[in-house]
Design an enzyme around this catalytic site. Structure first.
Site, PDB file in Angstrom:
ATOM      1  N   LYS A  55      52.658  37.499  48.212  1.00  0.00           N
ATOM      2  CA  LYS A  55      52.504  38.349  47.030  1.00  0.00           C
ATOM      3  C   LYS A  55      53.911  38.654  46.111  1.00  0.00           C
ATOM      4  O   LYS A  55      53.831  38.774  44.897  1.00  0.00           O
ATOM      5  CB  LYS A  55      51.677  39.789  47.331  1.00  0.00           C
ATOM      6  CG  LYS A  55      50.470  39.770  47.927  1.00  0.00           C
ATOM      7  CD  LYS A  55      49.723  40.670  48.750  1.00  0.00           C
ATOM      8  CE  LYS A  55      48.605  40.620  49.025  1.00  0.00           C
ATOM      9  NZ  LYS A  55      47.784  41.629  49.569  1.00  0.00           N
ATOM     10  N   GLN A  99      48.876  47.639  51.784  1.00  0.00           N
ATOM     11  CA  GLN A  99      48.484  46.259  52.716  1.00  0.00           C
ATOM     12  C   GLN A  99      47.744  46.816  53.845  1.00  0.00           C
ATOM     13  O   GLN A  99      48.108  47.423  54.619  1.00  0.00           O
ATOM     14  CB  GLN A  99      49.696  45.446  53.267  1.00  0.00           C
ATOM     15  CG  GLN A  99      49.410  44.134  53.901  1.00  0.00           C
ATOM     16  CD  GLN A  99      48.862  43.010  53.097  1.00  0.00           C
ATOM     17  OE1 GLN A  99      49.083  42.942  51.714  1.00  0.00           O
ATOM     18  NE2 GLN A  99      47.686  42.371  53.351  1.00  0.00           N
ATOM     19  N   ASP A 122      43.990  46.927  43.943  1.00  0.00           N
ATOM     20  CA  ASP A 122      42.932  46.166  44.812  1.00  0.00           C
ATOM     21  C   ASP A 122      41.522  46.307  44.434  1.00  0.00           C
ATOM     22  O   ASP A 122      40.499  45.847  44.800  1.00  0.00           O
ATOM     23  CB  ASP A 122      43.283  46.775  46.195  1.00  0.00           C
ATOM     24  CG  ASP A 122      44.172  45.731  47.177  1.00  0.00           C
ATOM     25  OD1 ASP A 122      44.081  44.458  46.805  1.00  0.00           O
ATOM     26  OD2 ASP A 122      44.874  45.944  48.152  1.00  0.00           O
TER      27      ASP A 122
END
Ligand code: NDP
Length: 290
Positions: A55, A99, A122
């Site tokens: 990422k 995460q 997200d």
């Protein structure tokens, strides 16, 4: 039998990242600040470590500022909530990503709700889930299902009227995928572990999206000849030579009858990071307009 077409998620994701990079360059050329993404990782998880590094590498490619926060396995919920509170206030940060999975002592639901919906790249915050549910374009949408829609559109163009069957109903993939295909004017059926006739329903799909987390579960008996098959699954299986990644679809069985199919790896996976960069830029633009 014709050779099936492999949908090249790597190439399509590269195109997406290049488009984001182009738009970010236009901002910085105009002396504006670049979009900023904070990535928070708690504990040592080798798989998460690989995802986080990818990422950050992709952010750099696109000119997005990335700030990494690596916290110890013992981090308390109070400390993590405090960090997220600070990042919510940080003017340089447009997107916050925690995460997953988190260590067991941390309440994932409570932590994800602490992220400001405006920075929830997200798309897991209940506000964004709700906006997606009512078809509000301001929703920040989960990256993996957004990638599935892009892949289907690359293959078929306009999706209006297509019958999509989504196998799996998780909050991260299945349910938002169903909402996103509905927003493309598809008819959508969801199959889950309690469906009595999953294969029969799946065989009606023009587009079959599979996200179950069961290696190679979907075989040819689930697929209508000529369907487009999007395999979200990422499963590591043991082989005589060691281990390898496979999807939730039995590629060798299904590929000969599908019109097109995503490989694993190299299909949906790369699209998830591209979606993250897209969402970070979208969040930036929304904040700059306010
Ligand atoms: P979950 O375990 O959260 O959900 C799995 C879903 O599959 C559930 O809804 C479950 O139904 C359903 N299911 C299980 N068994 C069957 C069955 N026999 N028939 C029909 N449905 C079934 O998984 P995720 O959605 O988080 O992930 C799915 C897969 O996608 C995994 O392999 C994961 O690694 C991968 N993934 C890949 C990403 C990427 O970037 N490419 C990102 C996220 C996930 P029920 O609700 O009834 O239990």
């Amino acid at each position: 039998m014709n050779q099936p077409k492999r949908i090249d998620g790597r190439r399509i994701a590269d195109d997406q990242v290049n488009q984001v990079a182009h738009r970010v360059r236009a901002l910085t050329d105009a002396d504006k600040r670049p979009p900023g993404l904070a990535v928070v990782m708690v504990g040592d998880n080798p798989a998460s470590d690989v995802y986080v590094r990818n990422k950050i590498r992709r952010c750099e490619q696109a000119g997005i500022l990335s700030v990494e926060h690596r916290l110890s396995e013992q981090t308390t919920e109070t400390d993590l909530l405090g960090l997220l509170g600070d990042l919510n206030q940080d003017e340089q940060i447009d997107g916050i990503l925690v995460q997953l999975p988190l260590p067991k002592h941390l309440d994932e639901g409570r932590i994800l709700k602490q992220i400001s919906p405006a920075k929830d790249v997200d798309g897991f915050h209940p506000v964004n889930v709700g906006l997606l549910g009512i078809g509000d374009k301001r929703a920040l949408v989960p990256c993996t299902p957004a990638g599935c829609v892009i892949l289907a559109k690359e293959e078929l163009g306009d999706l209006t009227g297509k019958h999509v069957v989504v196998v799996g109903r998780s909050n991260i993939v299945g349910k938002p995928a169903a909402q996103l295909f509905l927003a493309e004017d598809c008819s959508v059926t969801i199959v889950h572990s309690r469906s009595s006739n999953g294969a029969e329903l799946a065989r009606q799909a023009d587009i079959l999206v599979v996200a179950v987390g069961r290696p190679q579960m979907v075989d040819a008996s689930w697929v209508k000849p000529g369907a487009v098959v999007i395999d979200v699954g990422i499963n590591r299986i043991s082989t005589e030579e060691g281990t390898r990644l496979v999807g939730d679809v039995d590629f060798d069985q299904v590929a000969p009858i599908a019109a097109a199919i995503t490989p694993v790896p190299g299909g949906v996976g790369p699209m998830t990071i591209a979606g993250l960069l897209n969402n970070t830029l979208t969040a930036y633009e929304a904040r700059e307009q306010d």
